[in-house]
Write an enzyme that holds these catalytic residues in place. Structure first.
Site, PDB file in Angstrom:
ATOM      1  N   SER A 178       0.872  -1.169   0.000  1.00 21.31           N
ATOM      2  CA  SER A 178       0.000   0.000   0.000  1.00 21.31           C
ATOM      3  C   SER A 178       0.912   1.222   0.000  1.00 21.31           C
ATOM      4  O   SER A 178       1.891   1.269   0.745  1.00 21.31           O
ATOM      5  CB  SER A 178      -0.871   0.022   1.257  1.00 21.31           C
ATOM      6  OG  SER A 178      -1.372   1.334   1.465  1.00 21.31           O
TER       7      SER A 178
ATOM      8  N   HIS B 201      -0.505  -1.247  -4.572  1.00 17.52           N
ATOM      9  CA  HIS B 201      -1.869  -1.228  -4.018  1.00 17.52           C
ATOM     10  C   HIS B 201      -2.224   0.221  -3.711  1.00 17.52           C
ATOM     11  O   HIS B 201      -1.698   0.832  -2.778  1.00 17.52           O
ATOM     12  CB  HIS B 201      -1.911  -2.074  -2.745  1.00 17.52           C
ATOM     13  CG  HIS B 201      -3.246  -2.184  -2.098  1.00 17.52           C
ATOM     14  ND1 HIS B 201      -4.194  -3.109  -2.476  1.00 17.52           N
ATOM     15  CD2 HIS B 201      -3.787  -1.463  -1.082  1.00 17.52           C
ATOM     16  CE1 HIS B 201      -5.266  -2.965  -1.691  1.00 17.52           C
ATOM     17  NE2 HIS B 201      -5.044  -1.987  -0.838  1.00 17.52           N
TER      18      HIS B 201
ATOM     19  N   GLY C  36      -9.769   2.514   6.078  1.00 19.42           N
ATOM     20  CA  GLY C  36      -9.699   3.967   6.271  1.00 19.42           C
ATOM     21  C   GLY C  36      -8.318   4.468   6.635  1.00 19.42           C
ATOM     22  O   GLY C  36      -7.972   5.616   6.355  1.00 19.42           O
TER      23      GLY C  36
HETATM   24  C1  DX5 Z   1      -6.780   0.402   4.907  1.00 15.62           C
HETATM   25  C2  DX5 Z   1      -6.128   0.060   3.563  1.00 15.62           C
HETATM   26  C3  DX5 Z   1      -4.947  -0.848   3.710  1.00 15.62           C
HETATM   27  C4  DX5 Z   1      -3.863  -0.262   4.618  1.00 15.62           C
HETATM   28  C5  DX5 Z   1      -2.724  -1.241   4.760  1.00 15.62           C
HETATM   29  O1  DX5 Z   1      -8.015   1.015   4.664  1.00 15.62           O
HETATM   30  O2  DX5 Z   1      -7.047  -0.578   2.711  1.00 15.62           O
HETATM   31  O3  DX5 Z   1      -4.410  -1.124   2.415  1.00 15.62           O
HETATM   32  O4  DX5 Z   1      -3.389   0.937   4.050  1.00 15.62           O
HETATM   33  O5  DX5 Z   1      -1.771  -0.635   5.601  1.00 15.62           O
HETATM   34  P1  DX5 Z   1      -1.088  -1.481   6.779  1.00 15.62           P
HETATM   35  O6  DX5 Z   1      -0.303  -2.571   6.090  1.00 15.62           O
HETATM   36  O7  DX5 Z   1      -0.208  -0.485   7.470  1.00 15.62           O
HETATM   37  O8  DX5 Z   1      -2.203  -2.020   7.637  1.00 15.62           O
HETATM   38 ZN    ZN Z   2      -6.178  -1.404   0.865  1.00 15.02          ZN
END
Ligand code: DX5
Ligand code: ZN
Length: 221
Positions: free
Chosen positions: A9, A34, A143
């Site tokens: 992400s 992502h 979120g």
């Molecule tokens: C949350 C997002 C995730 C998040 C993942 O709403 O969909 O993709 O950013 O970040 P980490 O790996 O830090 O939980």
């Molecule tokens: Zn996500």
């Protein structure tokens, strides 16, 4: 067996250098980018519009997946396909006509993904597997990045069994709190694509982080 993929992400990235960060992640050996798209309505946060992705697209060839945390996915999905997202994932919780919405994404030439919040049962996807290329299992409430991991291995296993029974080639991805401490149980349960935001960005050497996460997932299958 579907191959293991690491999909960072970019929420934790330095947004002042976002394009460079995406190229750096590609060089570190990740398999996808992502993009967490938030509209401030479906989730209490606002993040990445299509023009930001449009600016980054020419600088890398890596697979872009858009995780649409938006209240109006049918209107937004085409915009993200147009700027170069090969996979577009929409939340089951806001899709009144989920089968049609996923079918439309496929008809626009992208891979269709359905996203399940932690509270949403696996059987919600039982009648859309014919128009689904990708299932995203949220292991945090959407979120924000950096939240605590919610264990949902039973749900992942249930989804894996449904996918195998369908005979369709559908990736199962997990998203939220995925790190060296949590990736193995998700892989063992049947996930093959892993979103990692804060955990991956914590590594000084991102390539080493990608290698560690990938080997932990491989070993657990
Ligand atoms: C949350 C997002 C995730 C998040 C993942 O709403 O969909 O993709 O950013 O970040 P980490 O790996 O830090 O939980
Ligand atoms: Zn996500």
């Amino acid at each position: 067996m579907s191959r293991i993929e690491i999909a960072p992400s970019v929420l934790p990235a330095d947004f002042a250098r976002l394009g460079e960060e995406v190229v750096d992640l590609e060089k570190a050996g990740v398999d996808r980018i992502h993009w967490d798209v938030m509209d401030g309505v479906f989730v209490p946060n606002i993040s990445i519009g299509p023009d930001i992705i449009k600016s980054c697209r020419p600088h890398s060839t890596i697979h872009y997946e858009a995780h649409l945390m938006v209240a109006r996915p049918d209107e937004m999905a085409p915009l993200y396909i147009d700027v170069g997202c090969e996979t577009v994932m929409i939340h089951a919780e806001v899709s009144v006509h989920l089968h049609r919405s996923l079918d439309n994404i496929q008809k626009l030439g992208a891979r269709s993904g359905v996203v399940l919040n932690p509270h949403t049962p696996a059987n919600v996807v039982a009648h859309v597997l014919d128009v689904t290329d990708h299932i995203l299992v949220m292991t945090v409430n959407p979120g924000f990045g950096g939240q605590a991991y919610i264990p949902l291995t039973e749900k992942i296993s249930e989804l894996k069994a449904m996918v195998v029974a369908s005979g369709n080639d559908i990736d199962i991805e997990v998203d939220g709190g995925i790190s060296a401490a949590t990736i193995a149980e998700c892989a063992a349960a049947g996930a093959n694509v892993f979103v990692s935001g804060s955990a991956l960005f914590k590594y000084d050497d991102r390539a080493a982080g990608v290698t560690e996460l990938r080997s932990l997932a491989e070993a657990a299958r």
